[in-house]
Design a protein around this motif. Structure first.
Motif, PDB file in Angstrom:
ATOM      1  N   THR A 221       1.077  -1.204  -0.152  1.00  0.00           N
ATOM      2  CA  THR A 221       0.112  -0.122  -0.393  1.00  0.00           C
ATOM      3  C   THR A 221       0.715   1.878  -0.213  1.00  0.00           C
ATOM      4  O   THR A 221       2.475   1.463   0.089  1.00  0.00           O
ATOM      5  N   LYS A 222       0.258   2.550  -0.174  1.00  0.00           N
ATOM      6  CA  LYS A 222       0.820   3.400  -0.096  1.00  0.00           C
ATOM      7  C   LYS A 222       2.145   3.683   1.763  1.00  0.00           C
ATOM      8  O   LYS A 222       3.190   4.694   1.323  1.00  0.00           O
ATOM      9  N   LYS A 223       1.941   2.792   1.692  1.00  0.00           N
ATOM     10  CA  LYS A 223       2.564   2.535   3.410  1.00  0.00           C
ATOM     11  C   LYS A 223       3.710   2.480   2.909  1.00  0.00           C
ATOM     12  O   LYS A 223       3.952   2.810   4.414  1.00  0.00           O
ATOM     13  N   ASP A 224       3.858   1.048   2.258  1.00  0.00           N
ATOM     14  CA  ASP A 224       4.884   0.353   2.049  1.00  0.00           C
ATOM     15  C   ASP A 224       5.334   1.157   1.258  1.00  0.00           C
ATOM     16  O   ASP A 224       5.754   1.410  -0.519  1.00  0.00           O
ATOM     17  N   CYS A 225       7.540   1.092   1.398  1.00  0.00           N
ATOM     18  CA  CYS A 225       7.987   1.965   0.701  1.00  0.00           C
ATOM     19  C   CYS A 225       9.005   0.763  -0.544  1.00  0.00           C
ATOM     20  O   CYS A 225       9.691  -0.445  -0.015  1.00  0.00           O
ATOM     21  N   ILE A 226       8.357   1.200  -1.214  1.00  0.00           N
ATOM     22  CA  ILE A 226       9.699  -0.605  -1.876  1.00  0.00           C
ATOM     23  C   ILE A 226      11.203  -0.238  -2.016  1.00  0.00           C
ATOM     24  O   ILE A 226      11.459  -1.626  -2.208  1.00  0.00           O
ATOM     25  N   VAL A 227      11.850   0.855  -2.184  1.00  0.00           N
ATOM     26  CA  VAL A 227      13.043   0.433  -2.203  1.00  0.00           C
ATOM     27  C   VAL A 227      13.189   0.711  -0.917  1.00  0.00           C
ATOM     28  O   VAL A 227      14.329  -1.189  -0.421  1.00  0.00           O
ATOM     29  N   GLN A 228      12.947   0.212   0.635  1.00  0.00           N
ATOM     30  CA  GLN A 228      13.080  -0.755   1.881  1.00  0.00           C
ATOM     31  C   GLN A 228      12.117  -2.349   1.387  1.00  0.00           C
ATOM     32  O   GLN A 228      12.728  -2.984   2.236  1.00  0.00           O
ATOM     33  N   GLU A 229      11.292  -2.098   0.846  1.00  0.00           N
ATOM     34  CA  GLU A 229      11.121  -3.167   0.967  1.00  0.00           C
ATOM     35  C   GLU A 229      12.073  -4.454   0.476  1.00  0.00           C
ATOM     36  O   GLU A 229      12.186  -5.861   0.271  1.00  0.00           O
ATOM     37  N   THR A 230      12.328  -3.667  -0.593  1.00  0.00           N
ATOM     38  CA  THR A 230      13.621  -4.451  -2.145  1.00  0.00           C
ATOM     39  C   THR A 230      15.038  -4.675  -1.627  1.00  0.00           C
ATOM     40  O   THR A 230      15.607  -6.004  -0.801  1.00  0.00           O
ATOM     41  N   GLN A 231      15.153  -3.821   0.041  1.00  0.00           N
ATOM     42  CA  GLN A 231      16.273  -3.922   0.870  1.00  0.00           C
ATOM     43  C   GLN A 231      16.286  -5.396   2.025  1.00  0.00           C
ATOM     44  O   GLN A 231      17.295  -6.608   1.965  1.00  0.00           O
ATOM     45  N   LYS A 232      15.242  -5.065   2.633  1.00  0.00           N
ATOM     46  CA  LYS A 232      14.806  -6.644   3.325  1.00  0.00           C
ATOM     47  C   LYS A 232      14.066  -8.163   2.501  1.00  0.00           C
ATOM     48  O   LYS A 232      15.461  -9.089   3.106  1.00  0.00           O
ATOM     49  N   ARG A 233      14.458  -8.339   1.019  1.00  0.00           N
ATOM     50  CA  ARG A 233      14.263  -8.783   0.426  1.00  0.00           C
ATOM     51  C   ARG A 233      15.474 -10.052   0.270  1.00  0.00           C
ATOM     52  O   ARG A 233      16.155 -10.749  -0.311  1.00  0.00           O
ATOM     53  N   LEU A 234      16.407  -8.392  -0.219  1.00  0.00           N
ATOM     54  CA  LEU A 234      17.402  -8.602  -1.047  1.00  0.00           C
ATOM     55  C   LEU A 234      18.963  -9.311   0.328  1.00  0.00           C
ATOM     56  O   LEU A 234      19.613 -10.119   0.506  1.00  0.00           O
ATOM     57  N   LEU A 235      18.323  -8.301   1.444  1.00  0.00           N
ATOM     58  CA  LEU A 235      19.082  -8.961   2.685  1.00  0.00           C
ATOM     59  C   LEU A 235      19.028 -10.461   3.039  1.00  0.00           C
ATOM     60  O   LEU A 235      19.949 -10.942   3.867  1.00  0.00           O
ATOM     61  N   ALA A 236      17.778 -10.802   2.976  1.00  0.00           N
ATOM     62  CA  ALA A 236      17.210 -12.292   3.511  1.00  0.00           C
ATOM     63  C   ALA A 236      18.409 -13.170   2.004  1.00  0.00           C
ATOM     64  O   ALA A 236      18.156 -14.523   2.688  1.00  0.00           O
ATOM     65  N   SER A 237      18.261 -12.801   1.433  1.00  0.00           N
ATOM     66  CA  SER A 237      18.963 -13.855   0.164  1.00  0.00           C
ATOM     67  C   SER A 237      20.519 -13.945   0.415  1.00  0.00           C
ATOM     68  O   SER A 237      20.898 -14.732   0.182  1.00  0.00           O
ATOM     69  N   ARG A 238      21.106 -13.081   0.679  1.00  0.00           N
ATOM     70  CA  ARG A 238      21.959 -12.778   1.427  1.00  0.00           C
ATOM     71  C   ARG A 238      22.533 -14.250   2.222  1.00  0.00           C
ATOM     72  O   ARG A 238      23.962 -14.235   2.432  1.00  0.00           O
ATOM     73  N   LYS A 239      21.544 -13.777   2.903  1.00  0.00           N
ATOM     74  CA  LYS A 239      21.620 -14.868   4.009  1.00  0.00           C
ATOM     75  C   LYS A 239      21.284 -16.299   3.856  1.00  0.00           C
ATOM     76  O   LYS A 239      22.083 -17.239   4.318  1.00  0.00           O
ATOM     77  N   ALA A 240      21.104 -16.664   2.599  1.00  0.00           N
ATOM     78  CA  ALA A 240      20.121 -17.881   2.343  1.00  0.00           C
ATOM     79  C   ALA A 240      21.493 -18.365   0.897  1.00  0.00           C
ATOM     80  O   ALA A 240      21.968 -19.740   0.757  1.00  0.00           O
ATOM     81  N   SER A 241      22.446 -17.326   0.706  1.00  0.00           N
ATOM     82  CA  SER A 241      23.761 -18.029  -0.548  1.00  0.00           C
ATOM     83  C   SER A 241      24.810 -18.173   0.612  1.00  0.00           C
ATOM     84  O   SER A 241      24.739 -17.869   1.803  1.00  0.00           O
ATOM     85  N   CYS A 242      24.630 -19.342  -0.245  1.00  0.00           N
ATOM     86  CA  CYS A 242      25.846 -20.253   0.220  1.00  0.00           C
ATOM     87  C   CYS A 242      27.511 -19.049   0.689  1.00  0.00           C
ATOM     88  O   CYS A 242      28.414 -19.933   0.860  1.00  0.00           O
ATOM     89  N   GLY A 243      27.628 -18.558  -0.857  1.00  0.00           N
ATOM     90  CA  GLY A 243      28.643 -17.598  -0.798  1.00  0.00           C
ATOM     91  C   GLY A 243      29.655 -18.562  -1.407  1.00  0.00           C
ATOM     92  O   GLY A 243      30.774 -17.715  -1.925  1.00  0.00           O
ATOM     93  N   LYS A 244      29.151 -19.218  -2.722  1.00  0.00           N
ATOM     94  CA  LYS A 244      30.163 -19.484  -3.242  1.00  0.00           C
ATOM     95  C   LYS A 244      30.973 -19.059  -4.348  1.00  0.00           C
ATOM     96  O   LYS A 244      31.384 -19.273  -4.830  1.00  0.00           O
ATOM     97  N   CYS A 245      29.474 -18.751  -5.269  1.00  0.00           N
ATOM     98  CA  CYS A 245      29.476 -18.084  -6.509  1.00  0.00           C
ATOM     99  C   CYS A 245      30.094 -16.851  -6.491  1.00  0.00           C
ATOM    100  O   CYS A 245      28.993 -16.016  -5.839  1.00  0.00           O
ATOM    101  N   VAL A 246      30.932 -15.885  -6.808  1.00  0.00           N
ATOM    102  CA  VAL A 246      31.034 -15.164  -6.854  1.00  0.00           C
ATOM    103  C   VAL A 246      31.012 -13.334  -7.356  1.00  0.00           C
ATOM    104  O   VAL A 246      30.132 -12.818  -6.083  1.00  0.00           O
ATOM    105  N   PHE A 247      29.524 -13.898  -8.152  1.00  0.00           N
ATOM    106  CA  PHE A 247      28.553 -13.247  -8.921  1.00  0.00           C
ATOM    107  C   PHE A 247      27.616 -12.460  -7.873  1.00  0.00           C
ATOM    108  O   PHE A 247      27.080 -11.549  -7.496  1.00  0.00           O
ATOM    109  N   CYS A 248      27.251 -14.695  -7.253  1.00  0.00           N
ATOM    110  CA  CYS A 248      25.859 -13.916  -6.443  1.00  0.00           C
ATOM    111  C   CYS A 248      26.568 -13.210  -5.472  1.00  0.00           C
ATOM    112  O   CYS A 248      25.813 -12.579  -4.713  1.00  0.00           O
TER     113      CYS A 248
END
Length: 404
Positions: A221-248
């Motif tokens: 909704t109008k109360k949700d910030c797209i940039v903030q939500e994007t950052q949250k999703r990317l942070l979750a993906s960082r935690k899920a990543s095994c870190g073995k692939c440089v690009f990822c």
């Protein structure tokens, strides 16, 4: 009699014909029929001389784990489905991967997995090691049993804004689904469909036209910030990543860092082009879905909501009022009665004042938690994203402050 007993005397060809007739897809991101997935793996393992097998899991990029409910509610059915797939592949090599933090689920499945001779692992799927193996989604494993019991029903499992996970027909229009679920269409600013953002126009699409194969359909909704939500999703993906692939690994670090900088008021104009460059490279340069898909949340955000990024970077303003870096809290000197209530609740002691004196907030230390606003009976403590009015620079008796 279990489904495994029912198919005991069926040949691979008969089982494949049954699957083909059902029209079942391998759930997840591949969007291809299960028969096609099986044929590709058999051909691959034959060409490379690799031992085949079955590895069941969620998509590596799935950080919400909503679809684990399928496994939690009926673990035997999922494990039987893995065994059915193994029979088709003519292998005894069976594995079920769970998210690393799912300790309780792992422990609860140990005995049942042993019964079906299935290895349990708490990690994302190693795509390199799984070469020549059928990657079977947990939902597909469950639905395989449905196929051989004659009760398979086409559809997509969805949770709308965290509500109960349920199966929805692919031709269901999203707007109709939201209305049925009690949502106000006028409140919708954007949708998160699976791994990407969509504009409000997506309301007219069917569930089958958008990617929701991680079970996610979120209403913003109008109360949700797209940039903030994007950052949250990317942070979750960082935690899920095994870190073995440089690009990822490096790509997720940089993408998440840029979104965070933008929400904290330190965004730069070149962040948009960098997001596109890094995100697009990740889509094609990483072997598993963590890298291939996680970047798409950022790519869709900058593509569909450029005005949100412009507001944060150029205007230093969060349209949703959700990013604290762009929010100011002040005490209206004409409404404050000097009661002292806000002094008592401030967790960082950043409010200065005494009885019958207009209180003042030290903006440098203020965390903008809002606790002072909640206790002020005079509604004198105000949150704004705009310019601050003229305020006292020293303690002033109530009623004595004058605008200059």
């Amino acid at each position: 009699m279990s489904v495994l007993e029912n198919v005991k005397n069926m040949s691979r060809e008969e089982m494949l014909a049954c699957i083909k007739n059902s029209g079942i897809y391998n759930y997840g991101l591949t969007k291809c029929s299960l028969v096609q997935s099986i044929d590709q793996v058999l051909e691959e393992s034959a060409e490379e001389g690799k031992e085949t097998g079955v590895v069941a899991a969620l998509n590596n990029a799935d950080t919400d784990y909503l679809l684990l409910d399928i496994l939690k509610k009926d673990p035997e059915r999922v494990l039987e489905g893995i065994c059915l797939a193994a029979k088709i592949m003519q292998t005894s090599n069976k594995q079920l991967n769970l998210p690393e933090e799912e300790n309780e689920l792992y422990e609860s499945l140990l005995e049942t997995a042993k019964k079906y001779d299935i290895r349990l692992k708490k990690e994302i799927v190693d795509i390199r090691k799984a070469k020549g193996h059928l990657l079977l989604h947990i939902v597909t494993a469950k639905e395989l049993v449905d196929v051989f019991e004659g009760c398979y029903d086409e559809g997509i499992y969805l949770s709308v804004n965290g509500l109960e996970l349920r199966k929805v027909k692919s031709d269901t229009v999203i707007e109709d689904l939201l209305i049925q679920s009690g949502f106000q269409i006028s409140d919708v600013k954007a949708l998160q469909c699976g791994y990407i953002f969509q504009t409000k126009d997506a309301l007219k699409k069917t569930i089958g036209e958008v990617d929701t194969t991680n079970g996610i359909l979120r209403i913003l909704t109008k109360k949700d910030c797209i940039v903030q939500e994007t950052q949250k999703r990317l942070l979750a993906s960082r935690k899920a990543s095994c870190g073995k692939c440089v690009f990822c690994r490096e790509g997720l670090i940089q993408l998440e860092h840029m979104q965070k900088e933008i929400t904290e008021g330190r965004g730069k104009n070149d962040f948009i082009d960098l997001t596109k460059e890094i995100g697009e490279a990740m889509c094609y340069s990483t072997p598993c879905t963590v890298g291939q898909v996680s970047s798409k949340i950022a790519l869709s955000a900058v593509e569909y909501f450029p005005e949100e990024y412009e507001a944060h970077i150029k205007k230093k303003k969060c349209p949703a009022g959700a990013c604290k870096a762009f929010v100011n809290i002040y005490i209206d000197p004409f409404l404050c009665t000097g009661c002292g209530e806000c002094l008592d609740v401030c967790p960082v002691d950043c409010i200065e004042g005494k009885s019958n004196y207009i209180h003042m907030i030290d903006d440098f230390d203020c965390t903008k938690c809002g606790k002072c606003m909640a206790v002020c009976e005079e509604k004198a403590i105000i949150q704004t994203t705009g310019k601050l009015p003229k305020l006292p620079n020293r303690l002033t008796k109530v009623g004595r402050f004058k605008k200059r």
